[in-house]
Design a protein around this motif. Structure first.
Motif, PDB file in Angstrom:
ATOM      1  N   VAL A 139       0.854  -1.187   0.000  1.00 54.35           N
ATOM      2  CA  VAL A 139       0.000   0.000   0.000  1.00 54.35           C
ATOM      3  C   VAL A 139       0.890   1.238   0.000  1.00 54.35           C
ATOM      4  CG1 VAL A 139      -1.755   1.298   1.248  1.00 54.35           C
ATOM      5  CG2 VAL A 139      -1.842  -1.192   1.222  1.00 54.35           C
ATOM      6  N   GLN A 140       0.728   2.068  -0.983  1.00 52.43           N
ATOM      7  CA  GLN A 140       1.478   3.331  -1.042  1.00 52.43           C
ATOM      8  C   GLN A 140       0.541   4.466  -0.696  1.00 52.43           C
ATOM      9  OE1 GLN A 140       3.171   3.215  -5.042  1.00 52.43           O
ATOM     10  NE2 GLN A 140       5.149   2.647  -4.155  1.00 52.43           N
ATOM     11  N   LEU A 141       0.908   5.227   0.318  1.00 53.61           N
ATOM     12  CA  LEU A 141       0.071   6.306   0.805  1.00 53.61           C
ATOM     13  C   LEU A 141       0.655   7.648   0.407  1.00 53.61           C
ATOM     14  CD1 LEU A 141      -0.590   4.969   4.418  1.00 53.61           C
ATOM     15  CD2 LEU A 141      -1.971   4.639   2.368  1.00 53.61           C
ATOM     16  N   GLN A 142      -0.236   8.581   0.135  1.00 52.30           N
ATOM     17  CA  GLN A 142       0.188   9.927  -0.252  1.00 52.30           C
ATOM     18  C   GLN A 142      -0.590  10.932   0.585  1.00 52.30           C
ATOM     19  OE1 GLN A 142       2.421  10.710  -2.862  1.00 52.30           O
ATOM     20  NE2 GLN A 142       2.277  12.875  -2.337  1.00 52.30           N
ATOM     21  N   ALA A 143       0.120  11.691   1.396  1.00 52.62           N
ATOM     22  CA  ALA A 143      -0.497  12.743   2.193  1.00 52.62           C
ATOM     23  C   ALA A 143      -0.318  14.073   1.492  1.00 52.62           C
ATOM     24  CB  ALA A 143       0.131  12.790   3.576  1.00 52.62           C
ATOM     25  N   SER A 144      -1.326  14.908   1.574  1.00 50.43           N
ATOM     26  CA  SER A 144      -1.262  16.226   0.954  1.00 50.43           C
ATOM     27  C   SER A 144      -2.127  17.206   1.730  1.00 50.43           C
ATOM     28  CB  SER A 144      -1.727  16.153  -0.503  1.00 50.43           C
ATOM     29  OG  SER A 144      -3.075  15.733  -0.572  1.00 50.43           O
ATOM     30  N   GLY A 145      -1.989  18.487   1.398  1.00 44.35           N
ATOM     31  CA  GLY A 145      -2.825  19.507   2.006  1.00 44.35           C
ATOM     32  C   GLY A 145      -2.139  20.385   3.027  1.00 44.35           C
ATOM     33  N   GLY A 146      -0.893  20.106   3.320  1.00 43.86           N
ATOM     34  CA  GLY A 146      -0.175  20.923   4.275  1.00 43.86           C
ATOM     35  C   GLY A 146       0.114  22.302   3.721  1.00 43.86           C
ATOM     36  N   GLY A 147       0.570  23.193   4.591  1.00 49.40           N
ATOM     37  CA  GLY A 147       0.895  24.537   4.175  1.00 49.40           C
ATOM     38  C   GLY A 147       1.126  25.439   5.354  1.00 49.40           C
ATOM     39  N   LEU A 148       1.183  26.720   5.062  1.00 47.66           N
ATOM     40  CA  LEU A 148       1.392  27.745   6.083  1.00 47.66           C
ATOM     41  C   LEU A 148       0.063  28.420   6.378  1.00 47.66           C
ATOM     42  CD1 LEU A 148       3.225  29.597   7.793  1.00 47.66           C
ATOM     43  CD2 LEU A 148       3.540  30.992   5.733  1.00 47.66           C
ATOM     44  N   VAL A 149      -0.259  28.502   7.666  1.00 53.03           N
ATOM     45  CA  VAL A 149      -1.520  29.111   8.065  1.00 53.03           C
ATOM     46  C   VAL A 149      -1.293  29.888   9.354  1.00 53.03           C
ATOM     47  CG1 VAL A 149      -2.267  27.071   9.360  1.00 53.03           C
ATOM     48  CG2 VAL A 149      -3.982  28.647   8.446  1.00 53.03           C
ATOM     49  N   GLN A 150      -2.080  30.919   9.547  1.00 50.40           N
ATOM     50  CA  GLN A 150      -1.974  31.677  10.785  1.00 50.40           C
ATOM     51  C   GLN A 150      -2.702  30.956  11.910  1.00 50.40           C
ATOM     52  OE1 GLN A 150      -3.471  35.644   9.869  1.00 50.40           O
ATOM     53  NE2 GLN A 150      -1.383  36.368   9.517  1.00 50.40           N
ATOM     54  N   ALA A 151      -2.293  31.234  13.110  1.00 49.17           N
ATOM     55  CA  ALA A 151      -2.960  30.656  14.273  1.00 49.17           C
ATOM     56  C   ALA A 151      -4.451  30.987  14.221  1.00 49.17           C
ATOM     57  CB  ALA A 151      -2.343  31.197  15.556  1.00 49.17           C
ATOM     58  N   GLY A 152      -5.255  29.987  14.528  1.00 50.73           N
ATOM     59  CA  GLY A 152      -6.697  30.138  14.451  1.00 50.73           C
ATOM     60  C   GLY A 152      -7.287  29.710  13.119  1.00 50.73           C
ATOM     61  N   GLY A 153      -6.434  29.491  12.153  1.00 49.72           N
ATOM     62  CA  GLY A 153      -6.876  29.098  10.831  1.00 49.72           C
ATOM     63  C   GLY A 153      -7.140  27.615  10.717  1.00 49.72           C
ATOM     64  N   SER A 154      -7.422  27.192   9.487  1.00 49.57           N
ATOM     65  CA  SER A 154      -7.797  25.804   9.226  1.00 49.57           C
ATOM     66  C   SER A 154      -7.044  25.263   8.020  1.00 49.57           C
ATOM     67  CB  SER A 154      -9.298  25.690   8.943  1.00 49.57           C
ATOM     68  OG  SER A 154     -10.062  26.124  10.042  1.00 49.57           O
ATOM     69  N   LEU A 155      -6.845  23.973   8.033  1.00 48.03           N
ATOM     70  CA  LEU A 155      -6.315  23.229   6.895  1.00 48.03           C
ATOM     71  C   LEU A 155      -7.006  21.883   6.844  1.00 48.03           C
ATOM     72  CD1 LEU A 155      -2.429  23.766   7.069  1.00 48.03           C
ATOM     73  CD2 LEU A 155      -3.956  24.593   5.272  1.00 48.03           C
ATOM     74  N   ARG A 156      -7.074  21.319   5.653  1.00 50.61           N
ATOM     75  CA  ARG A 156      -7.577  19.954   5.525  1.00 50.61           C
ATOM     76  C   ARG A 156      -6.525  19.107   4.834  1.00 50.61           C
ATOM     77  NH1 ARG A 156     -12.763  17.562   2.208  1.00 50.61           N
ATOM     78  NH2 ARG A 156     -11.356  17.921   0.455  1.00 50.61           N
ATOM     79  N   LEU A 157      -6.107  18.074   5.515  1.00 50.64           N
ATOM     80  CA  LEU A 157      -5.155  17.125   4.953  1.00 50.64           C
ATOM     81  C   LEU A 157      -5.913  15.969   4.318  1.00 50.64           C
ATOM     82  CD1 LEU A 157      -2.509  16.928   7.825  1.00 50.64           C
ATOM     83  CD2 LEU A 157      -2.720  18.610   5.980  1.00 50.64           C
ATOM     84  N   SER A 158      -5.319  15.426   3.271  1.00 52.61           N
ATOM     85  CA  SER A 158      -5.888  14.268   2.600  1.00 52.61           C
ATOM     86  C   SER A 158      -4.852  13.158   2.529  1.00 52.61           C
ATOM     87  CB  SER A 158      -6.333  14.630   1.181  1.00 52.61           C
ATOM     88  OG  SER A 158      -7.326  15.618   1.179  1.00 52.61           O
ATOM     89  N   CYS A 159      -5.337  11.950   2.567  1.00 52.63           N
ATOM     90  CA  CYS A 159      -4.466  10.774   2.425  1.00 52.63           C
ATOM     91  C   CYS A 159      -5.114   9.847   1.411  1.00 52.63           C
ATOM     92  CB  CYS A 159      -4.292  10.073   3.759  1.00 52.63           C
ATOM     93  SG  CYS A 159      -3.259   8.594   3.693  1.00 52.63           S
ATOM     94  N   THR A 160      -4.384   9.529   0.386  1.00 55.54           N
ATOM     95  CA  THR A 160      -4.881   8.619  -0.628  1.00 55.54           C
ATOM     96  C   THR A 160      -3.944   7.424  -0.757  1.00 55.54           C
ATOM     97  OG1 THR A 160      -3.721   9.830  -2.358  1.00 55.54           O
ATOM     98  CG2 THR A 160      -6.004  10.442  -1.938  1.00 55.54           C
ATOM     99  N   ALA A 161      -4.492   6.340  -1.260  1.00 56.94           N
ATOM    100  CA  ALA A 161      -3.697   5.134  -1.481  1.00 56.94           C
ATOM    101  C   ALA A 161      -3.696   4.816  -2.958  1.00 56.94           C
ATOM    102  CB  ALA A 161      -4.258   3.964  -0.693  1.00 56.94           C
ATOM    103  N   SER A 162      -2.555   4.477  -3.465  1.00 55.81           N
ATOM    104  CA  SER A 162      -2.469   4.135  -4.874  1.00 55.81           C
ATOM    105  C   SER A 162      -2.877   2.688  -5.074  1.00 55.81           C
ATOM    106  CB  SER A 162      -1.033   4.348  -5.379  1.00 55.81           C
ATOM    107  OG  SER A 162      -0.141   3.546  -4.651  1.00 55.81           O
ATOM    108  N   GLY A 163      -3.782   2.512  -6.001  1.00 54.91           N
ATOM    109  CA  GLY A 163      -4.100   1.159  -6.415  1.00 54.91           C
ATOM    110  C   GLY A 163      -5.080   0.395  -5.563  1.00 54.91           C
ATOM    111  N   ARG A 164      -5.610   1.037  -4.501  1.00 53.95           N
ATOM    112  CA  ARG A 164      -6.567   0.304  -3.683  1.00 53.95           C
ATOM    113  C   ARG A 164      -7.355   1.274  -2.818  1.00 53.95           C
ATOM    114  NH1 ARG A 164      -5.141  -3.847  -0.140  1.00 53.95           N
ATOM    115  NH2 ARG A 164      -7.120  -3.281   0.850  1.00 53.95           N
TER     116      ARG A 164
END
Length: 120
Positions: free
Chosen positions: A1-26
């Motif tokens: 299983v190969q996993l790929q995380a994405s969605g990171g970045g720079l944000v100010q305190a109090g802000g929001s981010l959404r991370l995603s994790c996908t798997a290749s091939g399954r």
């Protein structure tokens, strides 16, 4: 299983981010999906997990009430919605997968990590 995380970045305190994790091939059916993070100079720590089949969720005390883990049963990704971010949430976030057992350790598969930086 190969996993790929994405969605990171720079944000100010109090802000929001959404991370995603996908798997290749399954899909994640039958797996427990976890999110971990590692801040500079610190050990990797458990953040959250979800059991794919039951959608039962788990959270570290430090993120409870601010972070939400979810999965889309019709699609591949597992998400980590991060709200009310604090500078101490700054870390590289990793997604991981395993097939049962404890949700806080001994994961079998790991993604490459995505950097989250929260500025004060």
């Amino acid at each position: 299983v190969q996993l790929q995380a994405s969605g990171g970045g720079l944000v100010q305190a109090g802000g929001s981010l959404r991370l995603s994790c996908t798997a290749s091939g399954r899909t994640f059916s039958g797996y427990t999906m976890g999110w971990f993070r590692q801040a500079p100079g610190k050990e990797r720590e458990f953040v959250s997990a979800i059991r794919w089949s039951s959608s039962t969720t788990y959270y570290a005390d430090s993120v409870k009430g601010r972070f939400t883990i979810s999965r889309d049963i019709t699609k591949n990704p597992v998400y980590l919605q991060m709200n009310s971010l604090k500078p101490e949430d700054t870390a590289v976030y990793y997604c991981a997968a395993k097939t049962g057992g404890s949700v806080v350790d001994r994961y079998d598969y790991w993604g490459q990590g995505t950097l989250v930086t929260v500025s004060s």
